[in-house]
Design an enzyme around this catalytic site. Sequence first.
Site, PDB file in Angstrom:
ATOM      1  N   LYS A  76       1.046  -1.126  -0.039  1.00  0.00           N
ATOM      2  CA  LYS A  76      -0.027  -0.258   0.095  1.00  0.00           C
ATOM      3  C   LYS A  76       1.068   1.263   0.055  1.00  0.00           C
ATOM      4  O   LYS A  76       1.799   1.252   0.605  1.00  0.00           O
ATOM      5  CB  LYS A  76      -1.046   0.001   1.187  1.00  0.00           C
ATOM      6  CG  LYS A  76      -1.920   1.146   1.539  1.00  0.00           C
ATOM      7  CD  LYS A  76      -2.861   0.743   2.558  1.00  0.00           C
ATOM      8  CE  LYS A  76      -3.869   1.889   2.673  1.00  0.00           C
ATOM      9  NZ  LYS A  76      -4.619   1.912   3.896  1.00  0.00           N
ATOM     10  N   SER A 151      -9.708   2.084   2.958  1.00  0.00           N
ATOM     11  CA  SER A 151      -8.735   2.706   2.143  1.00  0.00           C
ATOM     12  C   SER A 151      -7.621   1.913   1.515  1.00  0.00           C
ATOM     13  O   SER A 151      -6.968   2.373   0.530  1.00  0.00           O
ATOM     14  CB  SER A 151      -8.098   3.703   2.957  1.00  0.00           C
ATOM     15  OG  SER A 151      -7.040   3.086   3.947  1.00  0.00           O
ATOM     16  N   SER A 175      -9.758  -0.607   7.432  1.00  0.00           N
ATOM     17  CA  SER A 175      -9.273  -0.459   5.929  1.00  0.00           C
ATOM     18  C   SER A 175      -8.620  -1.576   5.332  1.00  0.00           C
ATOM     19  O   SER A 175      -8.109  -1.529   4.069  1.00  0.00           O
ATOM     20  CB  SER A 175      -8.511   0.903   5.880  1.00  0.00           C
ATOM     21  OG  SER A 175      -9.210   2.209   6.241  1.00  0.00           O
TER      22      SER A 175
END
Length: 484
Positions: A76, A151, A175
């Site tokens: 990420k 996210s 997330s």
Amino acid sequence: MTQYTLKQASKLLHSKQISATELAQEYLNAIDARNPSINGYITLDKDLTLAEARAADERIAAGNAGILTGVPIAYKDIFCQKGWKSACSSKMLDNFISPYTATVVQNLLNEGMVTLGRTNMDEFAMGSTNETSFYGATKNPWNLENVPGGSSGGSAAVVAARLAPAALGSDTGGSIRQPASHCGITGLKPTYGVVSRFGMVAYASSFDQAGPMAQTAEDCAILLNAMASFDERDSTSLERAKEDYTRDLNQPLKGLKVGLPKEYFGEGMSADVQKTVQTAIDLLKAQGAEMVEVSLPQTELSIPAYYVLASAEASTNLSRYDGVRYGHRAEQFGNLEELYSNTRAEGFGSEVKRRIMIGTYVLSHGYYDAYYLKAQKLRRLVANDFQTALQQCDIILAPTAPTAAPKLGSDINDPVQMYLSDIYTIAVNLAGLPAMTLPAGFSSDGLPIGVQLIGNYFAEAKLLGVAHQMQLESDWHSKTPTGV
């Protein structure tokens, strides 16, 4: 070749049926072919990837390779890695090349894992749909008209699309778990403090926690073995004896007490999710588990408490982006104050600005006691609720999200609706507990739906064991989107 789980890829590498360089190249080819349609990766460096793969081949040839050596992984965009751009999917950091590496990334590099690239995310991890990214929205591989969740939506999407066998995500209010549910993969949020936050760009420091995302619970357990460590550079890192998170994978579920929180099974849950959760309950019962009703009475208040506290921490953490030290700098300004204001106005997106403003407000004079302090007290009540419930059961089973993945654009213009989508995940972060999502079925229109397992502090091995036993008796985790 890109269909393999992490464990399967490891076996092929160690039996020398394929080299790390060949495997990395296969993934890079697949990324070139399929990533443009989903926008899961936002930063690639093929030269760096192949250099790491060649180094892994040398370790394997020398006989000093571990289980993860040569296995590709995606990160990420919130994790720093020396020599890679780490932008948090924000214009503010679009020009930032990290001079150092996050501890959790370094742990995996030490094991010989091969970096494929950085995955798309909601800007500074603020969002639940992966639509607030400066680099454009990520699309759900199961249906390109739907969101992947957020996210960590980019990480979930690339694993679901088989563009990486595993990825790293971060979980502040769900997330990892929510996009794992929407994309049909497995994702784990560890106990707060088990995985170092050093080098993971902060959103809300008392909530953020890194975790693994992969096809199976077994893969997540293998990853967590390498990820978890004490780090003296992180003041929230817990100094504990090393654990083997694979130790309970073969434990039968007979006699397991599973709590069902009555507050999670009321209004707001779609019929598809309700059906999926019941299927998971039936699966557990068939394996000898016992269902117990429990109560988490503060559930409805967890969302306002979370958004007060997380926004307050975000407003403080993001004050460092001022155009002076690093990141974006406005070209037009007349004095220092204008440099700050113009830089932040240009560099931050609307959702980040909204949370900064909320956070600044609740921390301001006259409102601190009314909002921030009360939210902290409520946080303790939420944690107490879980402790009471977990005295009656071994783990808690709950839905991960109220619905399957929504359509692109349906929630982004309605912040309240987007915040409410985290109703089942946020309380876990308030309490700092471990929790995970695993695939458990599909909606009537073919979108994945996951269920959530919640445990007491440091119960990661138990959660992973339960999930693994469920996956031995089901095949939802092995399904792939059309065209993959």
